[in-house]
Write a protein that holds these residues in place. Structure first.
Motif, PDB file in Angstrom:
ATOM      1  N   LYS A 458       0.760  -1.204  -0.036  1.00  0.00           N
ATOM      2  CA  LYS A 458      -0.050   0.179  -0.053  1.00  0.00           C
ATOM      3  C   LYS A 458       0.763   1.200   0.094  1.00  0.00           C
ATOM      4  O   LYS A 458       0.432   2.503  -0.097  1.00  0.00           O
ATOM      5  CB  LYS A 458      -0.815   0.118   1.330  1.00  0.00           C
ATOM      6  CG  LYS A 458      -2.097  -1.221   1.162  1.00  0.00           C
ATOM      7  CD  LYS A 458      -2.718  -0.997   2.562  1.00  0.00           C
ATOM      8  CE  LYS A 458      -3.771  -2.205   2.637  1.00  0.00           C
ATOM      9  NZ  LYS A 458      -4.508  -2.089   3.684  1.00  0.00           N
ATOM     10  N   GLY A 459       2.236   1.242  -0.089  1.00  0.00           N
ATOM     11  CA  GLY A 459       3.091   2.322   0.047  1.00  0.00           C
ATOM     12  C   GLY A 459       3.171   2.970   1.371  1.00  0.00           C
ATOM     13  O   GLY A 459       3.577   3.812   1.464  1.00  0.00           O
ATOM     14  N   GLU A 460       2.863   2.208   2.261  1.00  0.00           N
ATOM     15  CA  GLU A 460       2.686   2.459   3.727  1.00  0.00           C
ATOM     16  C   GLU A 460       4.104   2.196   4.524  1.00  0.00           C
ATOM     17  O   GLU A 460       4.187   2.649   5.675  1.00  0.00           O
ATOM     18  CB  GLU A 460       1.547   2.183   4.588  1.00  0.00           C
ATOM     19  CG  GLU A 460       0.303   2.608   4.212  1.00  0.00           C
ATOM     20  CD  GLU A 460      -0.770   1.848   4.658  1.00  0.00           C
ATOM     21  OE1 GLU A 460      -0.668   1.179   5.950  1.00  0.00           O
ATOM     22  OE2 GLU A 460      -2.178   2.122   4.404  1.00  0.00           O
ATOM     23  N   LEU A 461       4.910   1.435   3.648  1.00  0.00           N
ATOM     24  CA  LEU A 461       6.221   1.078   4.372  1.00  0.00           C
ATOM     25  C   LEU A 461       7.188   1.053   3.140  1.00  0.00           C
ATOM     26  O   LEU A 461       6.725   0.579   2.289  1.00  0.00           O
ATOM     27  CB  LEU A 461       6.040  -0.536   5.067  1.00  0.00           C
ATOM     28  CG  LEU A 461       6.980  -0.911   5.754  1.00  0.00           C
ATOM     29  CD1 LEU A 461       7.216  -0.109   7.163  1.00  0.00           C
ATOM     30  CD2 LEU A 461       6.848  -2.484   6.173  1.00  0.00           C
ATOM     31  N   SER A 462       8.319   1.515   3.398  1.00  0.00           N
ATOM     32  CA  SER A 462       9.317   1.760   2.437  1.00  0.00           C
ATOM     33  C   SER A 462       9.851   0.474   2.190  1.00  0.00           C
ATOM     34  O   SER A 462       9.815  -0.412   3.052  1.00  0.00           O
ATOM     35  CB  SER A 462      10.602   2.858   2.924  1.00  0.00           C
ATOM     36  OG  SER A 462      11.209   2.287   3.821  1.00  0.00           O
ATOM     37  N   LYS A 463      10.412   0.411   0.835  1.00  0.00           N
ATOM     38  CA  LYS A 463      11.308  -1.052   0.577  1.00  0.00           C
ATOM     39  C   LYS A 463      12.334  -1.239   1.529  1.00  0.00           C
ATOM     40  O   LYS A 463      12.594  -2.186   1.974  1.00  0.00           O
ATOM     41  CB  LYS A 463      11.807  -0.790  -0.984  1.00  0.00           C
ATOM     42  CG  LYS A 463      12.478  -2.013  -1.185  1.00  0.00           C
ATOM     43  CD  LYS A 463      13.111  -1.829  -2.720  1.00  0.00           C
ATOM     44  CE  LYS A 463      13.628  -3.177  -3.088  1.00  0.00           C
ATOM     45  NZ  LYS A 463      14.278  -3.094  -4.513  1.00  0.00           N
ATOM     46  N   GLU A 464      13.230  -0.207   2.018  1.00  0.00           N
ATOM     47  CA  GLU A 464      14.307  -0.489   2.884  1.00  0.00           C
ATOM     48  C   GLU A 464      13.631  -1.101   4.409  1.00  0.00           C
ATOM     49  O   GLU A 464      14.233  -1.787   4.709  1.00  0.00           O
ATOM     50  CB  GLU A 464      14.964   0.829   3.212  1.00  0.00           C
ATOM     51  CG  GLU A 464      16.217   0.901   4.257  1.00  0.00           C
ATOM     52  CD  GLU A 464      16.727   2.068   4.333  1.00  0.00           C
ATOM     53  OE1 GLU A 464      17.971   1.955   5.136  1.00  0.00           O
ATOM     54  OE2 GLU A 464      16.303   3.149   3.919  1.00  0.00           O
ATOM     55  N   ASP A 465      12.501  -0.391   4.703  1.00  0.00           N
ATOM     56  CA  ASP A 465      12.069  -0.893   6.025  1.00  0.00           C
ATOM     57  C   ASP A 465      11.492  -2.391   5.990  1.00  0.00           C
ATOM     58  O   ASP A 465      11.693  -2.894   6.734  1.00  0.00           O
ATOM     59  CB  ASP A 465      11.074   0.007   6.610  1.00  0.00           C
ATOM     60  CG  ASP A 465      11.486   1.424   7.225  1.00  0.00           C
ATOM     61  OD1 ASP A 465      12.863   1.422   7.441  1.00  0.00           O
ATOM     62  OD2 ASP A 465      10.935   2.415   7.331  1.00  0.00           O
ATOM     63  N   TYR A 466      10.743  -2.479   4.477  1.00  0.00           N
ATOM     64  CA  TYR A 466      10.066  -3.907   4.567  1.00  0.00           C
ATOM     65  C   TYR A 466      11.386  -4.917   4.757  1.00  0.00           C
ATOM     66  O   TYR A 466      11.301  -6.011   5.214  1.00  0.00           O
ATOM     67  CB  TYR A 466       9.340  -3.766   3.106  1.00  0.00           C
ATOM     68  CG  TYR A 466       9.032  -5.078   2.774  1.00  0.00           C
ATOM     69  CD1 TYR A 466       7.651  -5.826   3.288  1.00  0.00           C
ATOM     70  CD2 TYR A 466       9.187  -5.967   1.754  1.00  0.00           C
ATOM     71  CE1 TYR A 466       7.410  -7.067   3.090  1.00  0.00           C
ATOM     72  CE2 TYR A 466       9.077  -7.192   1.270  1.00  0.00           C
ATOM     73  CZ  TYR A 466       7.963  -7.798   1.895  1.00  0.00           C
ATOM     74  OH  TYR A 466       7.572  -9.048   1.691  1.00  0.00           O
TER      75      TYR A 466
END
Length: 764
Positions: A458-466
Motif C-alpha cells: 500500500k506504500g505505507e512501508l518503504s522498501k528499505e524498512d520492509y
C-alpha cells in the motif's frame, strides 16, 4: 422450444473470502457454530442471487462446502471412520477433523486428518473417503435437499449437484480395517439404497432436475464400468428427478458406448478440455432422446469465451438434435476460477477486456443461450470485438526468448556427471551427517509478516524498512534451525506471498489480480498469476535472500525455487501457445536462477515440482508427450548446476507409481515426498524401481495443526527403513510450514530432530 443455459458449480469462498474468515474464526474458538452458519448462509444467498441475476436457467445448489464437497459427500452417506465418530465431537467438528485433523490432548482427542489427493488434473485437493466392508452406509442429513429448500425460500429454483455413487467409490480408498485387496467399488450395492433414498427425498420435495457428477467416466477405469452404470442409473432413474449426468475435464472415449444408453435425461460433456469429442458424441446421442449439455464456457481458464465460435458449435448440435435437446453450459464447476472481475483495480482496461471470472462466465453462458434463441445482445457484439483485440495482442512475441528456446540441445538437459560422482562431491562439499534433517522450505507466515507485506504493497512501508523486517524474520528462522539442530537450513521464505505468485511477479510475461482467489483446499486459497506473453527473467529473484541467510550461519543453506511445471500448472496459462513452450520458457528463466544461486555460494538448491503428477493427462494414451516435455523442462532448469551442488525436488500427493521411471529421469540428487498419510505402497515403489538417490519421505502432515510425537515419527522411520536404504534417508516434514503456527512448528521440528538423533544411534 428454447435452448437453455446451465452452470455446473460456483466458487464457494465468497467475493471477499468471507467463508475463509468465518471458518478460521470458528477454528480459533472466536465464534460459534451458529455464527459460522449465519455467515456462510449470506454467501450462499449471494451466490445464488448473482447467478440468477445473470439469467442462467439451471443454477447449482448443494455444491457449497465449508471444507470440501467430496468430504461432504462422505458425511452425507455416513462414510465416516469410527475413530472420528467415537471422538465425542459434534457433526460439524467431526467433518473438520476428517479434513484437517484435531488435537486436544487434555480431552483425549488426537485425530489425524484423512488423506488428500488432487481433484483429477486440477490444483484443487479433495479428502479421500475410507471404505471397508464394515462401513455402514446410511443417509445422514441431506445437505442437497437442505440447500435446495434454502434457495427456494429466497425465491430461487436450483438444480442440486450430487457426487455420483460410482465416482464416489472409485475415488475412495480401502480403509485400515479392510482386507487386503479390497476395492471400495465392491460396496456399490450397499451404497446404492442411500442414493435411492436421497434422490427420492429430492423428488418428493418438488425438485424437477438434479445434476449427478460422474467424472470417473473421463478416466480409463471408467470404460470398464458399463455394467455398474447401467445397474445404478436404472435404479436411480426410477425414483429421481430428471438426471443430467455430468462429466468434465476430459473426453468420454469408449465410455460413450454405454453412456448413450443410460436412462437419464441429459449428458454433459466438456468441450473446453476435450473439444475433439463433439462430433462423436453428437452422432452417438442423435438416435436417442438424450438432451446434450455442451460445456462450451471454460470452468478452468480465465480467458473470455469466444462466443461467436461457441455459438457456431452449438448451432451444429442444434441442427442435428433440435433446439430443445441442446443446453449450453460451463465446461465444469467454476470453483477453479476467481469469483468476479468487478472488484479488480490492479488490471488495466485492456487486460480486463481479455478476462472472464466465475460471475462473468455465468453472463457468457446466458448471453450465448440468448444468441442461440435469436437474441444477439450488445454483450455478444462486445465479446466479438474483445476477442479480436486479444488475438491482435497475441501476435506479439519476444524474439530473444523464442530464439533461445529454439537453440536448446540435449546437452543442456544433462548434468555434467552421473549421480555416483555427484554424490561423492556433495558428501565432501555439504558435510551432512547420516539421516540429515531439513525442511521443505517455508516457515510460518506470521501476522507480522502479512501486515508488513500489506503495508509495503500500500506504500505505507518503504522498501528499505520492509526488507529490514524480512531480514529479521530470516534471522529468526535461521537461529531457530541452528538451535533446533537441523542440518540443511532454509531461509524460511518470509518475503514470498505464494510459491508461484512470488516468481510470476518477478518474471516478464505475467499479470496479476488483486482479489483473484481460488480455493486450493479447505480454507487455503491462492491467487494464480496469469501468463499473457513470452516469459523471461529480468534478474535474480531469490539470490538476495538466500545469500543473506547463508551469511548468518556456518551450516549449509538450501536455496528454494518453484519448478517450471508447477509454475505453469498453478498459473492460468495463455491460450495461444502450447503448454510445452510456456513450460520451457519458464525453465530457461529458472536455469539462470540456479546458476546465480550457485555462484552466490548456495550449496543445495530445491526446485519444487508438486504439480508434476497433477498435470498428467487423465487418459494414459496421452501421457507420453506430457511427460517428455515436463521432464525435459525440469532438467533444463537444473542441469546447469555443478556436481557438488545438491539438487533437491519436492512432490506433494505423490501418487506417481505409474510414472516412476519419469521421476527417476528428473535426475535429482534428493527428492522429498508427502508420505505422512499415504500407505507404504509408494515407499515400496522406490525399492522396486531401484531408486538410489536421496529420499525424504515426509514424517508428519503439515496440513494439520496436530503435533506428532517423537515416538510417532520413530515408528514411521522404522517402517520405512524396512524398505529404504538408511544411507539415502533424509528426515523432513511432508511439505512447507507456511500455514502452521510457530508453537506447533517448534514442537514438531524438535521431535523431528530427536527422531534423527535416535536413527543415527540405532542404525549406525
Amino acid at each position: 422450444m428454447a435452448t437453455k443455459s446451465a452452470v455446473l458449480g460456483f466458487p464457494r469462498i465468497g467475493p471477499n473470502r468471507e467463508v475463509k474468515k468465518a471458518v478460521e474464526s470458528y477454528w480459533a474458538f472466536k465464534t460459534s457454530a451458529e455464527d459460522l452458519e449465519a455467515a456462510v448462509k449470506q454467501v450462499r444467498k449471494q451466490r445464488w442471487q448473482s447467478i440468477a441475476d445473470k439469467g442462467v436457467d439451471s443454477i447449482p445448489s448443494g455444491d457449497f462446502t465449508l471444507y470440501d464437497h467430496f468430504l461432504d459427500a462422505a458425511n452425507v452417506v455416513n462414510a465416516i471412520p469410527e475413530r472420528y465418530t467415537k471422538s465425542g465431537l459434534s457433526a460439524l467438528d467431526i467433518a473438520f477433523a476428517m479434513g484437517r485433523g484435531r488435537q486436544q490432548l487434555d480431552k483425549g482427542i488426537d485425530l489425524h486428518a484423512m488423506e488428500m489427493k488432487k481433484w483429477f488434473d486440477s490444483n484443487y485437493h479433495f479428502v479421500v473417503p475410507e471404505i471397508s466392508p464394515s462401513t455402514q452406509f446410511k443417509l445422514n442429513k441431506n445437505k442437497y435437499l437442505d440447500e435446495y429448500n434454502e434457495a427456494k425460500e429466497l425465491g430461487i429454483t436450483t438444480r442440486p449437484v450430487v457426487i455420483g455413487p460410482i465416482t464416489f467409490l472409485a475415488l475412495s480408498k480401502a480403509a485400515r480395517d479392510a482386507p487386503a485387496g479390497y476395492e471400495p467399488l465392491s460396496a456399490l450395492d450397499s451404497l446404492l439404497p442411500v442414493y435411492v433414498e436421497l434422490l427420492q427425498q429430492l423428488k418428493d420435495a418438488g425438485v424437477e432436475h438434479v445434476q449427478i457428477d460422474e467424472p470417473v467416466l473421463v478416466q480409463d477405469k471408467g470404460e470398464s464400468l458399463g455394467a455398474e452404470f447401467a445397474k445404478v442409473y436404472k435404479k436411480l432413474s426410477e425414483v429421481s428427478p430428471k438426471i443430467t449426468l455430468t462429466t468434465y475435464f476430459g473426453r468420454l472415449g469408449k465410455s460413450l458406448d454405454f453412456v448413450k444408453d443410460l436412462p437419464v435425461y441429459a449428458v454433459h460433456i466438456d468441450l473446453d478440455r476435450a473439444a475433439q469429442q463433439f462430433d462423436e458424441v453428437v452422432a452417438a446421442v442423435k438416435p436417442t432422446k438424450l438432451v446434450l449439455s455442451l460445456g462450451l464456457v471454460s470452468g478452468r481458464s480465465i480467458w473470455k469465451n469466444d462466443l461467436k465460435a461457441s455459438k457456431e458449435k452449438a448451432e451444429k448440435a442444434i441442427a442435428e438434435l433440435g433446439q430443445d435437446r441442446v443446453v449450453v453450459s460451463t465446461s465444469s464447476s467454476l470453483l477453479h476460477t476467481p469469483v468476479t472481475l468487478t472488484s479488480e483495480t490492479r488490471l488495466t482496461d485492456e487486460q480486463m477486456s481479455w478476462l472472464s471470472f466465475a460471475l462473468e462466465k455465468c453472463d457468457e453462458v446466458a448471453v450465448l443461450a440468448k444468441a442461440l434463441n435469436g437474441n444477439t445482445t450488445e454483450a455478444f457484439e462486445k465479446n466479438t470485438k474483445d476477442i479480436a483485440a486479444r488475438r491482435e495482442f497475441e501476435r506479439n512475441s519476444d524474439s530473444a526468448v523464442r530464439d533461445r528456446l529454439a537453440a536448446i540441445t540435449e546437452k543442456d538437459l544433462k548434468r555434467s556427471e552421473e549421480f555416483p560422482a555427484r554424490r561423492a562431491a556433495q558428501v565432501e562439499y555439504l558435510g551432512l551427517p547420516k539421516f540429515p534433517t531439513t525442511t521443505i522450505g517455508s516457515f510460518p507466515q506470521t501476522k507480522e509478516i502479512r501486515v508488513a507485506r500489506a503495508k509495503f504493497n500500500k506504500g505505507e512501508l518503504s522498501k528499505e524498512d520492509y526488507e529490514k523486517a524480512m531480514e529479521q524474520e530470516v534471522e529468526t528462522v535461521v537461529r531457530f534451525q541452528e538451535k533446533c539442530g537441523l542440518d540443511l537450513l532454509v531461509h524460511g521464505e518470509p518475503e514470498r506471498n505464494d510459491m508461484v505468485q512470488y516468481f510470476g511477479e518477478q518474471l516478464n510475461g505475467f499479470i496479476f489480480t488483486q482479489l483473484g482467489w481460488v480455493q486450493s483446499y479447505g480454507s487455503r486459497y491462492v491467487r494464480p498469476p496469469i501468463i499473457v506473453s513470452d516469459v523471461s527473467r529480468s534478474g535474480p529473484m531469490t539470490v538476495r535472500w538466500s545469500k543473506y541467510a547463508d551469511s548468518l550461519t556456518k551450516s549449509p543453506m538450501k536455496g528454494m525455487l518453484t519448478g517450471p511445471v508447477t509454475i505453469l500448472n498453478w498459473s492460468f496459462p495463455r491460450a495461444d501457445a502450447s503448454r510445452e513452450v510456456q513450460c520451457k520458457q519458464l525453465a530457461l528463466a529458472l536455469r539462470d536462477e540456479v546458476a546465480d544461486l550457485e555462484a552466490a555460494g548456495i550449496k543445495a538448491i530445491q526446485v519444487d515440482e508438486p504439480a508434476i503428477r497433477e498435470g498428467l493427462p487423465l487418459r494414459k494414451a496421452d501421457w507420453d508427450n506430457y511427460l517428455e516435455w515436463a521432464v525435459a523442462s525440469f532438467r533444463l532448469s537444473t542441469a546447469v548446476a555443478e556436481s557438488k551442488t545438491q539438487i533437491h525436488s519436492h512432490f506433494c500427493y505423490s501418487d506417481f507409481n505409474d510414472i516412476f521411471a519419469h521421476i527417476k529421469a528428473l535426475d535429482t540428487d534428493v527428492i522429498s515426498i508427502e508420505a505422512s498419510k499415504a500407505d507404504m505402497k509408494l515407499i515400496q515403489t522406490f525399492k522396486n524401481e531401484g531408486y538410489n538417490s536421496g529420499i525424504g519421505p515426509g514424517l508428519y502432515d503439515i496440513h494439520s495443526p496436530r503435533v506428532p510425537s517423537e515416538e510417532e515419527m520413530k515408528e514411521k522411520v522404522k517402517t520405512m527403513l524396512e524398505i529404504l536404504d538408511a544411507n539415502n534417508f533424509f528426515i523432513n516434514p511432508d511439505c512447507g510450514l507456511k500455514t502452521r503456527g510457530w508453537t506447533e512448528t517448534e514442537q514438531s521440528l524438535n521431535n523431528l530432530v530427536g527422531t534423527a538423533k535416535w536413527a543415527r544411534a540405532t542404525y549406525a
